[in-house]
Write a protein that holds these residues in place. Structure first.
Motif, PDB file in Angstrom:
ATOM      1  N   SER A  21       0.801  -1.149  -0.051  1.00  0.00           N
ATOM      2  CA  SER A  21      -0.034  -0.144  -0.006  1.00  0.00           C
ATOM      3  C   SER A  21       0.778   1.465   0.080  1.00  0.00           C
ATOM      4  O   SER A  21       0.814   2.362  -0.529  1.00  0.00           O
TER       5      SER A  21
ATOM      6  N   ALA B 278       0.974   4.178  -2.751  1.00  0.00           N
ATOM      7  CA  ALA B 278       0.562   5.536  -2.360  1.00  0.00           C
ATOM      8  C   ALA B 278       1.918   6.379  -3.073  1.00  0.00           C
ATOM      9  O   ALA B 278       1.648   7.491  -3.362  1.00  0.00           O
TER      10      ALA B 278
ATOM     11  N   ALA C 170       1.222   9.018   4.589  1.00  0.00           N
ATOM     12  CA  ALA C 170       0.255   8.632   3.727  1.00  0.00           C
ATOM     13  C   ALA C 170      -1.159   8.382   3.884  1.00  0.00           C
ATOM     14  O   ALA C 170      -1.939   8.125   2.966  1.00  0.00           O
TER      15      ALA C 170
END
Length: 250
Positions: free
Chosen positions: A57, A61, A91
């Motif tokens: 992830s 991002a 993030a």
């Protein structure tokens, strides 16, 4: 976990840094490749099933701005590290501690443009169990692969994409579980010239109707064997792993 139980490792040439257990399951190249294969676009909502410490992830991002990313992780220690890593990176990832087989009601009511997943590679009861409980849970399935696919499908918006990395030998299981997912394409990951693909990345679209495609392999390393110290990645793979480039999906 105490500080002595952790290492802070760099991904994408240092653009992503993540705390993870010094022993146990440790993210390597596979979550980076998974993130590079996801066709997410700015402003979309992404769900990662089994996010671990959040490396995939975070890499996604870093490549695509403006994403809203939710990660689901059932191991509380790993979920806590994912939150810590997301906070340090600024993030804004949402991390949910839950078993994907029993998602919280609020999450079951949401739909996503993209779902990514790196399910455990080994079937329950196969091989020798890892000494570390976290590594064992990450590598050997307790939730059937078919359920990973069906949960992903249920959480996708119409037209949304599932991107999943898995061992090549389990590709038939993935294909058999796709249900409402179509427009399937499979990218074999070939370790070296002349060797069989050990991993595959699968993409499938909810409601898609395009013909199945088996793509040309993506070669990871140069040379028939590892002959010297240091890395032997191809230029394309080095760009993905070090510069955060996307996988060129034909």
């Amino acid at each position: 976990m105490t500080p002595g139980d952790l290492t802070r490792d760099e991904f994408l040439g240092g653009r992503v840094r993540a705390w993870q257990p010094a022993r146990g399951y440790r993210a390597g190249t596979d979550p980076v490749l998974l993130a590079a294969a996801c066709p997410a676009q700015e402003g979309q909502q992404v769900l990662e099933l089994g996010c671990g410490v959040g490396v995939a992830s975070l890499c996604l991002a870093a490549r695509v701005p403006g994403l809203s990313i939710t990660g689901v992780e059932r191991q509380a220690d790993y979920a806590d590290l994912a939150r810590r890593n997301a906070e340090a990176a600024g993030a804004g990832l949402e991390i949910v501690t839950a078993d994907l087989a029993a998602l919280p009601p609020a999450l079951r009511q949401r739909a996503f443009d993209q779902v990514i997943a790196n399910p455990p590679y080994y079937r329950a009861g196969a091989g020798t169990a890892a000494e570390d409980a976290g590594r064992e849970a990450a590598l050997r399935e307790q939730t059937p692969l078919s359920l990973w696919v069906s949960v992903a499908s249920a959480r996708l918006k119409p037209g949304g994409w599932l991107t999943m990395i898995q061992t090549a030998e389990r590709l038939p299981e993935m294909l058999g579980a796709l249900g409402a997912l179509g427009s399937v394409s499979v990218l074999p990951l070939q370790p070296r010239p002349g060797r069989e693909a050990g991993r595959v990345i699968l993409r499938a679209r909810k409601g898609g109707r395009a013909p199945f495609r088996l793509l040309a392999p993506l070669l990871l390393h140069e040379g028939a064997r590892h002959e010297a110290d240091g890395e032997s990645y191809t230029a394309e793979i080095a760009g993905i792993l070090r510069e955060g480039e996307a996988i060129r999906w034909p």
